[in-house]
Write a protein that holds these residues in place. Structure first.
Motif, PDB file in Angstrom:
ATOM      1  N   HIS A  93       0.795  -1.233   0.000  1.00  0.00           N
ATOM      2  CA  HIS A  93       0.000   0.000   0.000  1.00  0.00           C
ATOM      3  C   HIS A  93       0.827   1.283   0.000  1.00  0.00           C
ATOM      4  CE1 HIS A  93      -3.375  -2.654   0.534  1.00  0.00           C
ATOM      5  NE2 HIS A  93      -2.770  -3.181   1.581  1.00  0.00           N
ATOM      6  N   GLY A  94       2.037   1.224  -0.512  1.00  0.00           N
ATOM      7  CA  GLY A  94       2.876   2.410  -0.625  1.00  0.00           C
ATOM      8  C   GLY A  94       3.852   2.603   0.517  1.00  0.00           C
ATOM      9  N   LEU A  95       3.699   1.840   1.586  1.00  0.00           N
ATOM     10  CA  LEU A  95       4.633   1.972   2.705  1.00  0.00           C
ATOM     11  C   LEU A  95       6.054   1.603   2.275  1.00  0.00           C
ATOM     12  CD1 LEU A  95       4.972   2.710   5.645  1.00  0.00           C
ATOM     13  CD2 LEU A  95       4.448   0.352   6.243  1.00  0.00           C
ATOM     14  N   ASP A  96       6.181   0.607   1.411  1.00  0.00           N
ATOM     15  CA  ASP A  96       7.490   0.231   0.885  1.00  0.00           C
ATOM     16  C   ASP A  96       8.112   1.392   0.120  1.00  0.00           C
ATOM     17  OD1 ASP A  96       5.394  -0.090  -0.935  1.00  0.00           O
ATOM     18  OD2 ASP A  96       6.303  -1.809  -1.948  1.00  0.00           O
ATOM     19  N   SER A  97       7.318   2.062  -0.689  1.00  0.00           N
ATOM     20  CA  SER A  97       7.802   3.199  -1.473  1.00  0.00           C
ATOM     21  C   SER A  97       8.197   4.361  -0.569  1.00  0.00           C
ATOM     22  CB  SER A  97       6.717   3.668  -2.446  1.00  0.00           C
ATOM     23  OG  SER A  97       6.225   2.594  -3.198  1.00  0.00           O
ATOM     24  N   LEU A  98       7.350   4.652   0.402  1.00  0.00           N
ATOM     25  CA  LEU A  98       7.624   5.743   1.341  1.00  0.00           C
ATOM     26  C   LEU A  98       8.947   5.525   2.058  1.00  0.00           C
ATOM     27  CD1 LEU A  98       6.816   8.279   2.947  1.00  0.00           C
ATOM     28  CD2 LEU A  98       5.590   6.769   4.503  1.00  0.00           C
ATOM     29  N   LEU A  99       9.129   4.335   2.604  1.00  0.00           N
ATOM     30  CA  LEU A  99      10.360   4.057   3.340  1.00  0.00           C
ATOM     31  C   LEU A  99      11.582   4.078   2.426  1.00  0.00           C
ATOM     32  CD1 LEU A  99       9.066   1.276   5.742  1.00  0.00           C
ATOM     33  CD2 LEU A  99       9.512   3.690   6.271  1.00  0.00           C
ATOM     34  N   SER A 100      11.435   3.575   1.228  1.00  0.00           N
ATOM     35  CA  SER A 100      12.555   3.570   0.285  1.00  0.00           C
ATOM     36  C   SER A 100      12.998   4.996  -0.054  1.00  0.00           C
ATOM     37  CB  SER A 100      12.157   2.825  -0.988  1.00  0.00           C
ATOM     38  OG  SER A 100      13.206   2.827  -1.919  1.00  0.00           O
ATOM     39  N   ILE A 101      12.045   5.867  -0.295  1.00  0.00           N
ATOM     40  CA  ILE A 101      12.373   7.244  -0.664  1.00  0.00           C
ATOM     41  C   ILE A 101      12.879   8.037   0.543  1.00  0.00           C
ATOM     42  CG2 ILE A 101      11.446   9.415  -1.571  1.00  0.00           C
ATOM     43  CD1 ILE A 101       9.452   7.684  -3.208  1.00  0.00           C
ATOM     44  N   ALA A 102      12.260   7.843   1.699  1.00  0.00           N
ATOM     45  CA  ALA A 102      12.632   8.611   2.889  1.00  0.00           C
ATOM     46  C   ALA A 102      13.984   8.212   3.464  1.00  0.00           C
ATOM     47  CB  ALA A 102      11.555   8.470   3.962  1.00  0.00           C
ATOM     48  N   GLN A 103      14.413   6.987   3.239  1.00  0.00           N
ATOM     49  CA  GLN A 103      15.632   6.480   3.863  1.00  0.00           C
ATOM     50  C   GLN A 103      16.861   6.621   2.967  1.00  0.00           C
ATOM     51  OE1 GLN A 103      14.509   6.538   6.985  1.00  0.00           O
ATOM     52  NE2 GLN A 103      15.730   4.741   7.381  1.00  0.00           N
ATOM     53  N   MET A 104      17.013   7.761   2.349  1.00  0.00           N
ATOM     54  CA  MET A 104      18.182   7.983   1.484  1.00  0.00           C
ATOM     55  C   MET A 104      19.440   8.134   2.341  1.00  0.00           C
ATOM     56  SD  MET A 104      17.098   7.683  -1.501  1.00  0.00           S
ATOM     57  CE  MET A 104      18.693   8.044  -2.182  1.00  0.00           C
ATOM     58  N   PRO A 105      20.577   7.664   1.815  1.00  0.00           N
ATOM     59  CA  PRO A 105      21.818   7.800   2.574  1.00  0.00           C
ATOM     60  C   PRO A 105      22.283   9.253   2.633  1.00  0.00           C
ATOM     61  CG  PRO A 105      22.259   6.879   0.406  1.00  0.00           C
ATOM     62  CD  PRO A 105      20.766   6.969   0.549  1.00  0.00           C
ATOM     63  N   ALA A 106      23.106   9.558   3.610  1.00  0.00           N
ATOM     64  CA  ALA A 106      23.663  10.909   3.736  1.00  0.00           C
ATOM     65  C   ALA A 106      24.335  11.302   2.430  1.00  0.00           C
ATOM     66  CB  ALA A 106      24.675  10.949   4.881  1.00  0.00           C
ATOM     67  N   GLY A 107      24.102  12.519   2.007  1.00  0.00           N
ATOM     68  CA  GLY A 107      24.710  13.023   0.782  1.00  0.00           C
ATOM     69  C   GLY A 107      23.817  12.934  -0.441  1.00  0.00           C
ATOM     70  N   VAL A 108      22.690  12.253  -0.322  1.00  0.00           N
ATOM     71  CA  VAL A 108      21.753  12.136  -1.445  1.00  0.00           C
ATOM     72  C   VAL A 108      20.356  12.525  -0.939  1.00  0.00           C
ATOM     73  CG1 VAL A 108      20.877  10.646  -3.295  1.00  0.00           C
ATOM     74  CG2 VAL A 108      23.151  10.217  -2.334  1.00  0.00           C
ATOM     75  N   PRO A 109      20.112  13.831  -0.787  1.00  0.00           N
ATOM     76  CA  PRO A 109      18.837  14.257  -0.222  1.00  0.00           C
ATOM     77  C   PRO A 109      17.686  14.152  -1.217  1.00  0.00           C
ATOM     78  CG  PRO A 109      20.122  16.170  -0.849  1.00  0.00           C
ATOM     79  CD  PRO A 109      20.993  14.962  -1.086  1.00  0.00           C
ATOM     80  N   VAL A 110      16.562  13.671  -0.719  1.00  0.00           N
ATOM     81  CA  VAL A 110      15.311  13.655  -1.473  1.00  0.00           C
ATOM     82  C   VAL A 110      14.217  14.115  -0.517  1.00  0.00           C
ATOM     83  CG1 VAL A 110      13.599  12.235  -2.682  1.00  0.00           C
ATOM     84  CG2 VAL A 110      16.034  11.753  -2.988  1.00  0.00           C
ATOM     85  N   ALA A 111      13.544  15.192  -0.857  1.00  0.00           N
ATOM     86  CA  ALA A 111      12.380  15.600  -0.075  1.00  0.00           C
ATOM     87  C   ALA A 111      11.289  14.574  -0.341  1.00  0.00           C
ATOM     88  CB  ALA A 111      11.923  16.997  -0.491  1.00  0.00           C
ATOM     89  N   THR A 112      10.577  14.169   0.689  1.00  0.00           N
ATOM     90  CA  THR A 112       9.582  13.116   0.528  1.00  0.00           C
ATOM     91  C   THR A 112       8.234  13.604   1.019  1.00  0.00           C
ATOM     92  OG1 THR A 112      11.331  11.514   0.982  1.00  0.00           O
ATOM     93  CG2 THR A 112       9.075  10.695   1.019  1.00  0.00           C
TER      94      THR A 112
END
Length: 166
Positions: A93-112
């Motif tokens: 239900h999108g939780l996988d997508s949310l966590l994947s996008i939000a958990q970016m490593p340091a140095g690669v910022p993505v606003a979620t």
């Protein structure tokens, strides 16, 4: 001039991402919409990200479901702000997508934004652009004012019915 790129991993993401395009159009923000897959067209994805700034883009909105690699991989190849939109998946239900996008490593910022939150992604992109575009800032202020007025006129009765205040 096209200022915002809206990307999605497949056409199945279009029902979610369409709202971002509609809102940017309403705000008068030039944008483009593309299907670019992190997994099926990685060379195209990298080329898009690497050339985006020199083409005049200022913000990229990237929607993705499942493993949701598109926003992070694009962010790894550009200095532009990238806003990730988790697209609802069938299995989680999108939780996988949310966590994947939000958990970016340091140095690669993505606003979620929220799962399915392409409207907020478009508003965030517009606010980023409004830092240097006073006319766009005024259109955003007007939109906020209209939203507030719409809510101020609503009252709930004890039985749960909604009525407009007079």
């Amino acid at each position: 001039m096209v200022l915002v790129g809206i990307l999605m991993g497949s056409t199945s993401d279009l029902p979610t991402m369409r709202a971002a395009s509609v809102l940017l159009t309403e705000l008068g923000v030039e944008h483009e919409v593309r299907v670019i897959s992190a997994h099926r067209t990685p060379d195209l994805m990298f080329r898009y990200a690497e050339e985006a700034r020199e083409r005049g883009l200022r913000v990229i909105i990237a929607g993705a479901g499942g493993a949701a690699h598109l926003p992070g991989m694009v962010a790894a190849k550009t200095v532009l702000p990238v806003i990730g939109v988790p697209v609802e998946s069938k299995s989680l239900h999108g939780l996988d997508s949310l966590l994947s996008i939000a958990q970016m490593p340091a140095g690669v910022p993505v606003a979620t934004v929220a799962i399915g939150g392409s409207v907020n992604a478009a508003l965030l992109a517009a606010r980023i652009l409004a830092v240097t575009d006073g006319e766009l800032a005024e259109r955003l202020v007007l939109r906020m004012r209209e939203a507030a007025e719409a809510v101020e006129g609503i009252a709930l009765m004890s039985d749960g019915l909604i009525v407009a205040e007079s």
